[in-house]
Design a protein around this motif. Structure first.
Motif, PDB file in Angstrom:
ATOM      1  N   THR A   1       0.804  -1.221   0.000  1.00 38.18           N
ATOM      2  CA  THR A   1       0.000   0.000   0.000  1.00 38.18           C
ATOM      3  C   THR A   1       0.833   1.266   0.000  1.00 38.18           C
ATOM      4  O   THR A   1       0.405   2.280  -0.559  1.00 38.18           O
ATOM      5  CB  THR A   1      -0.955   0.016   1.209  1.00 38.18           C
ATOM      6  OG1 THR A   1      -0.197  -0.129   2.416  1.00 38.18           O
ATOM      7  CG2 THR A   1      -1.947  -1.122   1.115  1.00 38.18           C
ATOM      8  N   ASP A   2       2.024   1.254   0.618  1.00 39.48           N
ATOM      9  CA  ASP A   2       2.848   2.457   0.680  1.00 39.48           C
ATOM     10  C   ASP A   2       3.783   2.579  -0.519  1.00 39.48           C
ATOM     11  O   ASP A   2       3.982   3.666  -1.051  1.00 39.48           O
ATOM     12  CB  ASP A   2       3.677   2.489   1.968  1.00 39.48           C
ATOM     13  CG  ASP A   2       2.839   2.831   3.185  1.00 39.48           C
ATOM     14  OD1 ASP A   2       1.746   3.374   3.005  1.00 39.48           O
ATOM     15  OD2 ASP A   2       3.280   2.544   4.307  1.00 39.48           O
ATOM     16  N   GLN A   3       4.369   1.455  -0.942  1.00 39.25           N
ATOM     17  CA  GLN A   3       5.356   1.503  -2.015  1.00 39.25           C
ATOM     18  C   GLN A   3       4.877   0.860  -3.303  1.00 39.25           C
ATOM     19  O   GLN A   3       5.596   0.866  -4.304  1.00 39.25           O
ATOM     20  CB  GLN A   3       6.661   0.838  -1.549  1.00 39.25           C
ATOM     21  CG  GLN A   3       7.312   1.527  -0.365  1.00 39.25           C
ATOM     22  CD  GLN A   3       8.663   0.935  -0.020  1.00 39.25           C
ATOM     23  OE1 GLN A   3       9.339   0.347  -0.858  1.00 39.25           O
ATOM     24  NE2 GLN A   3       9.080   1.069   1.224  1.00 39.25           N
ATOM     25  N   ARG A   4       3.663   0.289  -3.275  1.00 41.56           N
ATOM     26  CA  ARG A   4       3.062  -0.299  -4.485  1.00 41.56           C
ATOM     27  C   ARG A   4       3.966  -1.358  -5.107  1.00 41.56           C
ATOM     28  O   ARG A   4       4.117  -1.433  -6.332  1.00 41.56           O
ATOM     29  CB  ARG A   4       2.757   0.788  -5.512  1.00 41.56           C
ATOM     30  CG  ARG A   4       1.845   1.892  -4.999  1.00 41.56           C
ATOM     31  CD  ARG A   4       0.444   1.403  -4.736  1.00 41.56           C
ATOM     32  NE  ARG A   4      -0.420   2.469  -4.245  1.00 41.56           N
ATOM     33  CZ  ARG A   4      -1.701   2.304  -3.930  1.00 41.56           C
ATOM     34  NH1 ARG A   4      -2.257   1.114  -4.041  1.00 41.56           N
ATOM     35  NH2 ARG A   4      -2.422   3.315  -3.490  1.00 41.56           N
ATOM     36  N   VAL A   5       4.586  -2.191  -4.264  1.00 42.73           N
ATOM     37  CA  VAL A   5       5.418  -3.283  -4.760  1.00 42.73           C
ATOM     38  C   VAL A   5       4.528  -4.299  -5.470  1.00 42.73           C
ATOM     39  O   VAL A   5       3.445  -4.637  -4.994  1.00 42.73           O
ATOM     40  CB  VAL A   5       6.185  -3.954  -3.599  1.00 42.73           C
ATOM     41  CG1 VAL A   5       7.015  -5.127  -4.102  1.00 42.73           C
ATOM     42  CG2 VAL A   5       7.071  -2.931  -2.894  1.00 42.73           C
ATOM     43  N   ASP A   6       4.982  -4.773  -6.622  1.00 39.77           N
ATOM     44  CA  ASP A   6       4.192  -5.736  -7.399  1.00 39.77           C
ATOM     45  C   ASP A   6       3.978  -7.016  -6.605  1.00 39.77           C
ATOM     46  O   ASP A   6       4.864  -7.473  -5.869  1.00 39.77           O
ATOM     47  CB  ASP A   6       4.903  -6.068  -8.710  1.00 39.77           C
ATOM     48  CG  ASP A   6       4.873  -4.903  -9.690  1.00 39.77           C
ATOM     49  OD1 ASP A   6       4.008  -4.021  -9.527  1.00 39.77           O
ATOM     50  OD2 ASP A   6       5.714  -4.876 -10.609  1.00 39.77           O
ATOM     51  N   GLU A   7       2.804  -7.619  -6.806  1.00 41.16           N
ATOM     52  CA  GLU A   7       2.452  -8.855  -6.097  1.00 41.16           C
ATOM     53  C   GLU A   7       2.515 -10.064  -7.024  1.00 41.16           C
ATOM     54  O   GLU A   7       2.438  -9.949  -8.253  1.00 41.16           O
ATOM     55  CB  GLU A   7       1.055  -8.727  -5.493  1.00 41.16           C
ATOM     56  CG  GLU A   7       0.958  -7.682  -4.402  1.00 41.16           C
ATOM     57  CD  GLU A   7      -0.428  -7.655  -3.780  1.00 41.16           C
ATOM     58  OE1 GLU A   7      -0.657  -8.383  -2.798  1.00 41.16           O
ATOM     59  OE2 GLU A   7      -1.285  -6.912  -4.298  1.00 41.16           O
ATOM     60  N   TRP A   8       2.614 -11.218  -6.388  1.00 39.68           N
ATOM     61  CA  TRP A   8       2.716 -12.481  -7.118  1.00 39.68           C
ATOM     62  C   TRP A   8       1.823 -13.512  -6.463  1.00 39.68           C
ATOM     63  O   TRP A   8       1.673 -13.550  -5.239  1.00 39.68           O
ATOM     64  CB  TRP A   8       4.174 -12.964  -7.091  1.00 39.68           C
ATOM     65  CG  TRP A   8       4.367 -14.409  -7.464  1.00 39.68           C
ATOM     66  CD1 TRP A   8       4.503 -14.933  -8.717  1.00 39.68           C
ATOM     67  CD2 TRP A   8       4.462 -15.527  -6.565  1.00 39.68           C
ATOM     68  NE1 TRP A   8       4.663 -16.292  -8.655  1.00 39.68           N
ATOM     69  CE2 TRP A   8       4.641 -16.689  -7.341  1.00 39.68           C
ATOM     70  CE3 TRP A   8       4.387 -15.649  -5.173  1.00 39.68           C
ATOM     71  CZ2 TRP A   8       4.768 -17.952  -6.773  1.00 39.68           C
ATOM     72  CZ3 TRP A   8       4.515 -16.909  -4.609  1.00 39.68           C
ATOM     73  CH2 TRP A   8       4.706 -18.046  -5.404  1.00 39.68           C
ATOM     74  N   ALA A   9       1.213 -14.341  -7.289  1.00 36.08           N
ATOM     75  CA  ALA A   9       0.452 -15.499  -6.805  1.00 36.08           C
ATOM     76  C   ALA A   9       0.870 -16.716  -7.621  1.00 36.08           C
ATOM     77  O   ALA A   9       1.104 -16.596  -8.836  1.00 36.08           O
ATOM     78  CB  ALA A   9      -1.048 -15.255  -6.934  1.00 36.08           C
TER      79      ALA A   9
END
Length: 567
Positions: free
Chosen positions: A556-564
């Protein structure tokens, strides 16, 4: 929240009653004010979890707070979404929420305010506003007119909220009324939206003032600010928040100070207008000279030192702590005032020990540093942007000092000296344990559950190195090589983390906790770097909650990409 929470059968029946109302219908008024997903949302007084689930289904990361253990259990059962974090906590303090160092885009207070005692409301409102990001919003609903004293309710007025908002640099952006959705006659609900203008706390302008405008006779003020920023980014677990400030071990700030100044002083870069070398620096005394063989990355939490190195570091930390308290902490003041922003309270650390384990207890021996809460939260959230500004001004000062001394600085050497020295990626200890377990047929990929053989696995940084350089044991997990290639430099999604919970806990237990020589290091590192609660016993389940909190803040703060994982 400060009244008696529902427990037992009363809590179960109350949860069932709340679920008869659709959240989307009840909160339709809020739709135009909702932040863009994914945002971080706090639901205070979550009850049955109905509203938290509605927000999570809209794509948000949700922290749901509820004081009733029964209601919290019901909410978890009814709404098992992985993007909801459940916390048992209550107003006016919200102690556990504050330990997470979160900043929220939206705080929802639905049918809660009337349960807050009038004498607690000013503190409660200050806490709620303090949790908002600049530009964040606080949504409040409460019944107007008569209240149910038997249920711990107290009268509430729109004017009260409006007055509290003004006192905290916010304003009432929306208000209207709504009928009772449970059909109770004569009951009218106020619906209010409080908006916090951009940086309503004043933290960012204050930081800009300290960095750019405050008078400086040396680089010490910038060194202190950067040392605190490093603590807020990498040692959240060492912070003890109160109503108005956060206490951190003065020894931690001193340790970071040593890491920052060691390469600069060794490189001969001027830290004061007059070049007198290390002898002109108040902190570079006998202890400083005794730790010349210690590289900056060795000055870290979890390190173990003995003999002359331990004695030298102990003396150096004491010298730095005294310098910080006497100089930059005293002279970094509020604009137009002589009052210090940071309050350093040094203490006598005693005789140098023969053995040092650098943990919170040891670093606290040198005293404490109190940081205003809004500044700490700004540094925690925005250190990745604030620290470069500090570094740039620090370099500008050294350039000016060099010109006055008729010297020239090697720009490449200076850039290297100003770089925070992280240890190189070191997964040796984790890989050794993984190989032992693989040889026993007891090693599994935490993401896929696949059994791993000795030549078929990687050690994965759960929080990727690119987002947050961290080789703490808790962050190193066994992964199938193919799965690790999929994940790369991305954060596990909330769903991926939740699905892997038991496998991660099993790995932590088997790899570290059951090995006495690794257990101490494992828990020291986790308690330092993760936002954890003060539990009487160290438990891997608590660490996992801290890992989830760190993941949420990076998303939420740094908008780091997510993975699933691919299915």
């Amino acid at each position: 929240m400060t009244g008696q929470p529902y427990e037992g059968d009363a809590g179960v029946s109350r949860a069932a009653l709340y679920e008869t109302v659709e959240a989307a219908d009840l909160h339709s008024w809020l739709e135009p004010w909702l932040p863009e997903a994914p945002a971080l949302v706090l639901d205070v007084g979550a009850g049955s979890g109905r509203d938290a689930a509605w927000l999570a289904n809209a794509g948000h990361e949700v922290v749901a707070v509820e004081p009733s253990a029964t209601m919290l259990s019901e909410a978890r059962r009814r709404h098992p979404q992985s993007t909801i974090s459940w916390i048992r906590d209550s107003l006016p303090a919200l102690e556990r929420v504050y330990r997470q160092a979160f900043a929220f885009d939206l705080v929802l207070l639905s049918a809660v305010w009337m349960h807050v005692r009038p004498e607690h409301r000013q503190r409660a409102f200050r806490k709620l506003i303090g949790l908002l990001k600049p530009g964040g919003r606080l949504a409040i609903t409460f019944p107007q007119g008569t209240t149910d004293r038997a249920r711990g309710q107290h009268p509430a007025r729109v004017e009260e909220i409006e007055s509290l908002a003004r006192r905290h640099g916010a304003f009432l952006a929306f208000q209207d009324q709504d009928a009772d959705r449970l059909g109770r006659t004569g009951l009218v609900w106020a619906r209010l939206l409080v908006h916090l203008p951009d940086d309503g706390t004043g933290a960012l302008p204050l930081l800009r003032h300290v960095i750019l405008n405050d008078a400086k006779s040396s680089t010490y003020k910038l060194g202190l600010l950067r040392a605190i920023a490093r603590a807020s980014d990498g040692a959240l677990g060492m912070a003890a928040p109160a109503d108005r400030d956060v206490s951190i071990p003065l020894g931690l700030v001193a340790l970071n100070w040593l890491r920052l100044y060691r390469p600069l002083v060794d490189g001969g870069f001027p830290q004061r207008p007059k070049n007198r070398g290390p002898d002109g620096l108040g902190f570079a005394g006998k202890g400083w000279r005794r730790i010349g063989d210690l590289n900056p990355p060795e000055l870290r939490v979890g390190a173990l030192l003995s003999g002359k190195r331990a004695a030298g570091l102990h003396q150096a930390l004491a010298e730095v702590a005294r310098t910080i308290a006497r100089m930059p902490a005293t002279h970094t003041t509020w604009p137009g005032s002589a009052d210090p922003i940071f309050r350093a309270v040094p203490s006598a650390a005693g005789r140098p020990p023969s053995r040092i384990l650098i943990d919170r207890d040891y670093l606290a021996r040198f005293g404490e540093l109190r940081v205003p809460l809004h500044l700490w939260r700004a540094l925690s959230r925005y250190s990745c942007w604030i620290e470069p500004a500090v570094t740039a001004e620090w370099i500008r000062l050294m350039d000016g000092y060099a010109v006055g001394q008729k010297r020239s600085l090697d720009r490449a050497d200076l850039a290297r000296a100003m770089t925070w020295s992280e240890p190189s990626r070191d997964v040796h200890a984790s890989r050794s344990r993984a190989l032992e377990l693989a040889g026993q047929g007891a090693l599994y990929c935490v993401w896929s559950g696949r059994r791993l053989r000795e030549a078929s696995f990687d050690i994965d940084h759960c929080i990727p190195w690119a987002a947050w350089p961290c080789d703490d044991l808790w962050n190193l997990l066994p992964s199938a090589s193919a799965v690790n290639q999929q994940k790369r430099d991305r954060l596990p999604s909330a769903g991926a983390l939740a699905a892997s919970r038991e496998r991660i806990l099993d790995w932590w237990e088997s790899a570290y906790v059951r090995r006495e020589e690794m257990k101490e290091r494992f828990f020291i590192e986790a308690r330092s770097s993760l936002p954890l609660f003060d539990e009487p016993e160290a438990k891997v389940e608590v660490l996992f909650d801290g890992l989830g909190a760190r993941r949420q803040s990076l998303v939420t703060d740094q908008r780091v990409d997510e993975w699933a994982p691919r299915t």
